[in-house]
Design a protein around this motif. Structure first.
Motif, short mmCIF file in Angstrom:
data_model
loop_
_atom_site.label_atom_id
_atom_site.label_comp_id
_atom_site.label_asym_id
_atom_site.label_seq_id
_atom_site.Cartn_x
_atom_site.Cartn_y
_atom_site.Cartn_z
N LEU A 157 0.83 -1.21 0.00
CA LEU A 157 0.00 0.00 0.00
C LEU A 157 0.86 1.26 0.00
CD1 LEU A 157 -2.84 -1.05 2.47
CD2 LEU A 157 -3.03 -0.73 -0.01
N ASN A 158 1.97 1.24 0.73
CA ASN A 158 2.88 2.39 0.73
C ASN A 158 3.47 2.63 -0.66
OD1 ASN A 158 2.69 3.35 3.35
ND2 ASN A 158 4.23 1.94 4.13
N ARG A 159 3.85 1.55 -1.33
CA ARG A 159 4.38 1.69 -2.70
C ARG A 159 3.32 2.26 -3.63
NH1 ARG A 159 6.71 -3.40 -1.73
NH2 ARG A 159 5.16 -4.35 -3.06
N ARG A 160 2.08 1.78 -3.48
CA ARG A 160 0.98 2.31 -4.31
C ARG A 160 0.74 3.78 -4.03
NH1 ARG A 160 -4.52 -0.79 -4.23
NH2 ARG A 160 -5.27 1.03 -5.31
N LEU A 167 2.28 10.23 -9.55
CA LEU A 167 1.41 10.51 -10.69
C LEU A 167 0.60 11.78 -10.45
CD1 LEU A 167 0.17 6.91 -11.56
CD2 LEU A 167 1.82 8.30 -12.83
N ALA A 168 0.16 11.98 -9.20
CA ALA A 168 -0.60 13.20 -8.88
C ALA A 168 0.29 14.42 -9.06
CB ALA A 168 -1.13 13.12 -7.46
N GLY A 169 1.57 14.30 -8.66
CA GLY A 169 2.52 15.39 -8.84
C GLY A 169 2.74 15.70 -10.31
N MET A 170 2.83 14.63 -11.12
CA MET A 170 3.00 14.83 -12.56
C MET A 170 1.76 15.50 -13.15
SD MET A 170 4.86 11.22 -13.56
CE MET A 170 4.69 11.46 -15.32
#
Length: 198
Positions: A157-160, A167-170
């Motif tokens: 879950l941490n990796r996700r 992705l949100a930052g991108m």
């Protein structure tokens, strides 16, 4: 004489009664110790430090791994045979090093249960030393499969979450770029309109 025989008989009967009382006390203590050992939520064990042949395994082995104590005790190299192939060499090496150093130790590894399940074991052991020689190893096996599974799930879950954050930052960067491009295009459009009007 009959008096001496009577005294001897009485003394013998008293000694026999004391021995029976001591035997009953020892039996009661053994039953209490067994009940205590078998109530522990783990496998209490004892083995020989040079061969790892087990001389005692508590009944919890049936509940946790599905093997009977008799099967475990009567089969040479049983523990080694039930270690997960990927963990066998390391688990054996840790036990050998502890026996050689005559020190307490802890280790974690996987074992194969009777029904084919993989069970994570946390082993805590100590070495019994007599006259400067390791004579036995004793300890407990605890089933830590649930904790390992929870830790693996948390790691997943941490990796996700990290990937989602990336992705949100991108997306945020892309939105900013599009906003800036829109501003530039808007300026160009206004400039083009002004030029056209002139």
């Amino acid at each position: 004489s009959s008096v001496e025989l009577g005294v001897l008989t009485q003394t013998f009967n008293q000694m026999l009664a004391r021995i029976q009382e001591q035997d009953e006390a020892i039996t009661l203590a053994q039953h209490k110790a067994e009940a205590l050992i078998n109530s522990i939520d783990g496998i209490v064990w004892e083995c020989e430090p040079d061969t790892f042949r087990f001389t005692f395994v508590s009944r919890q082995v049936e509940r946790l791994l599905g093997y009977t104590p008799d099967t475990w005790l009567s089969t040479p190299q049983f523990w080694q045979a039930k270690l997960h192939p990927e963990d066998a060499a390391n688990a054996t090496q840790i036990s050998r090093a502890a026996a050689s150093a005559r020190k307490s130790y802890n280790s974690e590894y996987r074992m194969l249960a009777a029904d084919g399940r993989v069970v994570w074991i946390r082993e805590s052991g100590s070495v019994l030393v007599e006259h400067g020689r390791a004579v036995a190893m004793r300890g407990i096996f605890l089933d830590v499969t649930a904790q390992k599974t929870a830790a693996d799930e948390l790691d997943r879950l941490n990796r996700r979450l990290l990937e989602t954050s990336r992705l949100a930052g991108m997306t945020e960067v892309a939105t900013g770029v599009l906003h800036n491009v829109g501003n530039v295009l808007n300026s160009v459009s206004v400039s083009a309109t002004l030029v056209g009007d002139r």
